[in-house]
Design an enzyme around this catalytic site. Sequence first.
Site, PDB file in Angstrom:
ATOM      1  N   ASP A   1      -2.301  -3.132  12.778  1.00 51.28           N
ATOM      2  CA  ASP A   1      -2.284  -3.832  11.489  1.00 51.28           C
ATOM      3  C   ASP A   1      -2.768  -5.261  11.705  1.00 51.28           C
ATOM      4  O   ASP A   1      -2.388  -5.908  12.683  1.00 51.28           O
ATOM      5  CB  ASP A   1      -0.860  -3.846  10.907  1.00 51.28           C
ATOM      6  CG  ASP A   1      -0.417  -2.470  10.407  1.00 51.28           C
ATOM      7  OD1 ASP A   1      -1.213  -1.513  10.480  1.00 51.28           O
ATOM      8  OD2 ASP A   1       0.733  -2.364   9.940  1.00 51.28           O
TER       9      ASP A   1
ATOM     10  N   HIS B   1      -5.042   2.579  14.471  1.00 51.94           N
ATOM     11  CA  HIS B   1      -5.408   1.185  14.176  1.00 51.94           C
ATOM     12  C   HIS B   1      -4.227   0.282  14.532  1.00 51.94           C
ATOM     13  O   HIS B   1      -3.118   0.764  14.731  1.00 51.94           O
ATOM     14  CB  HIS B   1      -5.714   1.032  12.683  1.00 51.94           C
ATOM     15  CG  HIS B   1      -4.504   1.241  11.809  1.00 51.94           C
ATOM     16  ND1 HIS B   1      -4.003   2.487  11.514  1.00 51.94           N
ATOM     17  CD2 HIS B   1      -3.653   0.365  11.218  1.00 51.94           C
ATOM     18  CE1 HIS B   1      -2.918   2.373  10.774  1.00 51.94           C
ATOM     19  NE2 HIS B   1      -2.668   1.091  10.579  1.00 51.94           N
TER      20      HIS B   1
ATOM     21  N   LYS C   1       0.870  -1.179   0.000  1.00 51.60           N
ATOM     22  CA  LYS C   1       0.000   0.000   0.000  1.00 51.60           C
ATOM     23  C   LYS C   1       0.903   1.224   0.000  1.00 51.60           C
ATOM     24  O   LYS C   1       1.640   1.466   0.970  1.00 51.60           O
ATOM     25  CB  LYS C   1      -0.904   0.002   1.238  1.00 51.60           C
ATOM     26  CG  LYS C   1      -1.941   1.113   1.218  1.00 51.60           C
ATOM     27  CD  LYS C   1      -2.870   1.015   2.444  1.00 51.60           C
ATOM     28  CE  LYS C   1      -3.857   2.174   2.457  1.00 51.60           C
ATOM     29  NZ  LYS C   1      -4.191   2.552   3.842  1.00 51.60           N
TER      30      LYS C   1
HETATM   31  C1  OGA Z   1      -0.658   1.653   7.406  1.00 54.55           C
HETATM   32  C2  OGA Z   1       0.067   2.590   8.279  1.00 54.55           C
HETATM   33  C3  OGA Z   1       1.650   4.354   8.516  1.00 54.55           C
HETATM   34  C4  OGA Z   1       2.520   5.223   7.686  1.00 54.55           C
HETATM   35  O1  OGA Z   1      -0.668   1.885   6.173  1.00 54.55           O
HETATM   36  O2  OGA Z   1      -1.221   0.666   7.953  1.00 54.55           O
HETATM   37  O3  OGA Z   1      -0.023   2.447   9.469  1.00 54.55           O
HETATM   38  O4  OGA Z   1       3.602   5.547   8.168  1.00 54.55           O
HETATM   39  N1  OGA Z   1       0.828   3.540   7.705  1.00 54.55           N
HETATM   40  O5  OGA Z   1       2.139   5.589   6.576  1.00 54.55           O
HETATM   41 NI    NI Z   2      -0.749   0.474   9.970  1.00 48.31          NI
END
Ligand code: OGA
Ligand code: NI
Length: 354
Positions: free
Chosen positions: A236, A234, A215
Amino acid sequence: MVTSVLPRVESLASSGIQSIPKEYIRPQEELTSIGNVFEEEKKEEGPQVPTIDLTEIESEDKEVRERCQQELKKAAMEWGVMHLVNHGISEELMDRVRKVGQKFFELPVEEKEKYANDQSSGNVQGYGSKLANNASGQLEWEDYFFHLIFPEDKRDLSIWPKIPSEYTEVTSEYARQLRGLASKILSALSICLGLEEGRLEKEVGGVEELLLQLKINYYPKCPQPELALGVEAHTDISALTFILHNMVPGLQLFYQGKWVTAKCVPNSIIMHIGDTIEILSNGKFKSILHRGLVNKEKVRISWAVFCEPPKDKIILKPLPETVSETEPPLFPPRTFAQHIEHKLFRKTQDNLSN
Ligand code: OGA
Ligand code: NI
């Protein structure tokens, strides 16, 4: 079915608005904890995210190797998140990963829309932004690109960015190398739990079934950063998450009742223990609550790779070796899909009671 076309956060940000739409404004209780991320990053006092040097993780010398494993164990138990250094992935490759992702996001929004995902039809891969999933309509200050990158036979290369042309080659190589790193970490964590070396790897699906999902989080500049979040708090759901970023701070960890801002450590990869390993280890390894701040001055981009077990093939539950009379199982058995459902349900309940 009600559908509405939401503007991308990038388009909102570049439209010149001075105040953000109400959907992006966090609830009052949360606002008190959101500060200026550059100020937060400078703070030296208080607990800091640990840095783990992996140089000796596979040393021939048992004592040296065990010392490294112990460091990893401590960080996984206390924090569940750490900066990995000397992880074996070259600076050059990490730079190329950042370069191709950044180039993709530099394309006009209309170009990126050609890759838009369609969450209503369950098509989660592609270019997207968060859809409001409750009555409050709460949104996050980010757009993203999400796709499966490993194993190679499960990829859908037709939806990968075609511009820049090196995107596929670079991202594929990074996926292969990260998969190797994930194996090393899973071996070491297995040993730390007193298990056979290959055990955790097997429990999360092994080479065939452990999925690596990339992502790319794109956080545009935000005119009112103290009112918004890039990603809301959140944990993960993954087994492990590996994160690269463009050296702009944003990540915060909820540690001992306070939000701690992660420093930007050159050439490091941030690693999270996710819910899956927390469950398998019966809570010995932590899946820490975290979130992302945004800012006025700099675009932040992060590359999160979630290493996930298959949705339905494996029942996740504390491994028998991690359970005893004094350490009863903390998590009821569930598949990964059920775990996702359970979290969504809990979130909906939370929102209903707000
Ligand atoms: C995620 C997240 C944190 C970031 O995508 O689950 O926690 O540093 N990203 O972008
Ligand atoms: Ni995350």
